[in-house]
Design a protein around this motif. Structure first.
Motif, PDB file in Angstrom:
ATOM      1  N   MET A 290       3.270   1.652  -5.827  1.00 52.55           N
ATOM      2  CA  MET A 290       4.643   1.936  -6.246  1.00 52.55           C
ATOM      3  C   MET A 290       4.701   2.164  -7.748  1.00 52.55           C
ATOM      4  O   MET A 290       4.072   1.446  -8.516  1.00 52.55           O
TER       5      MET A 290
ATOM      6  N   THR B 173       7.173   2.708 -11.294  1.00 54.43           N
ATOM      7  CA  THR B 173       8.455   2.242 -11.824  1.00 54.43           C
ATOM      8  C   THR B 173       8.768   2.942 -13.137  1.00 54.43           C
ATOM      9  O   THR B 173       7.938   2.991 -14.048  1.00 54.43           O
TER      10      THR B 173
ATOM     11  N   ASN C  26      12.465   2.671  -8.962  1.00 55.14           N
ATOM     12  CA  ASN C  26      11.171   2.583  -8.296  1.00 55.14           C
ATOM     13  C   ASN C  26      10.935   3.787  -7.400  1.00 55.14           C
ATOM     14  O   ASN C  26      11.861   4.516  -7.037  1.00 55.14           O
TER      15      ASN C  26
ATOM     16  N   ASP D  48       5.360   3.014 -15.367  1.00 59.62           N
ATOM     17  CA  ASP D  48       4.227   2.154 -15.008  1.00 59.62           C
ATOM     18  C   ASP D  48       3.607   1.507 -16.252  1.00 59.62           C
ATOM     19  O   ASP D  48       2.381   1.413 -16.392  1.00 59.62           O
TER      20      ASP D  48
END
Length: 252
Positions: free
Chosen positions: A1, A3, A31, A69
């Motif tokens: 995932m 972000t 997200n 990230d």
């Protein structure tokens, strides 16, 4: 995932009389696989947020951070942001005479990935995406946005999103100027990308009609450069019924 995190972002725009503050401390966290609707009246700072994320030189970040990230997005050049996975669908796409849609898309994909896509697969995927967006095959050989209708320009923006597969897509009033049929087709394109990739979407609008087709997970209302209220899809429904008066009449 992945972000995308925006923390206490302050942005000014250069004017003839000097810098003018537009964003006054924006905090957002998006997200992968989430769709966030950014709503607010004209002049509230929505497009300023979009262009600041993309790195437009007209907008000066005076304080705050943006990370993807954990990486500092604000320290990246415009092309580095694109390679990192940030995509902007512009409210007013510009014409690029002499560059065809197909050459533009393949060159962009090559620049982002660091290698050219396999031609056979690329041609197949492009044809399929254009068919889904109800775009005539001759569209691929036309110059980018040159002579395009408003609806064609917006479909081209979604075509880019579908072919480039970014981590985060910032869609700046993609619904602006679209009739009902074009809005439905563009919305279907956004939903198709959401369903087939891990893209996070920041959908900027001041109308709720596109949210009938593209269901947001979160809704944020920006008033005078700040997030005034946050909620789920029900907040968009309330705005449809009540408008922005209660925010604009509140003390600053």
């Amino acid at each position: 995932m992945s972000t995308l995190k925006i923390t206490d972002l302050h942005v000014s725009v250069n004017t003839e009389t000097g810098p003018k503050p537009i964003l006054n401390g924006i905090n957002l966290e998006i997200n992968s696989n989430e769709t966030h609707a950014i709503m607010g009246p004209n002049g509230s700072g929505k497009s300023t947020l979009a262009y600041s994320l993309a790195g437009h030189p007209k907008y000066q970040v005076t304080s705050g951070t943006v990370t993807l990230d954990g990486e500092d997005v604000l320290a990246m050049s415009v092309d580095e942001r694109a390679k990192a996975g940030v995509f902007l669908a512009m409210q007013y796409p510009v014409e690029v005479p002499g560059v065809t849609v197909t050459n533009f898309l393949r060159s962009a994909k090559t620049a982002i990935d660091g290698e050219a896509p396999k031609l056979r697969h690329w041609t197949k995927d492009l044809k399929s995406a254009m068919e889904n967006l109800r775009v005539d095959p001759e569209f691929a050989s036309r110059n980018v946005n040159e002579g395009f209708s408003g609806g064609e320009k917006k479909r081209h923006e979604i075509l880019q999103m579908e072919m480039l597969k970014p981590k985060f897509s910032v869609l700046d009033e993609t619904d602006s100027g679209l009739d009902v049929d074009a809005l439905r087709i563009v919305s279907e394109g956004i939903n198709r990308v959401r369903e087939t990739t891990d893209v996070g979407v920041l959908l900027i609008t001041h109308y709720t009609r596109i949210l009938s087709y593209v269901k947001p997970d979160h809704v944020h209302v920006i008033i005078k450069g700040k997030v005034a209220e946050e909620g789920g899809p029900e907040l968009a429904e309330r705005l449809e019924n009540e408008g922005y008066d209660r925010f604009l009449q509140a003390p600053a």
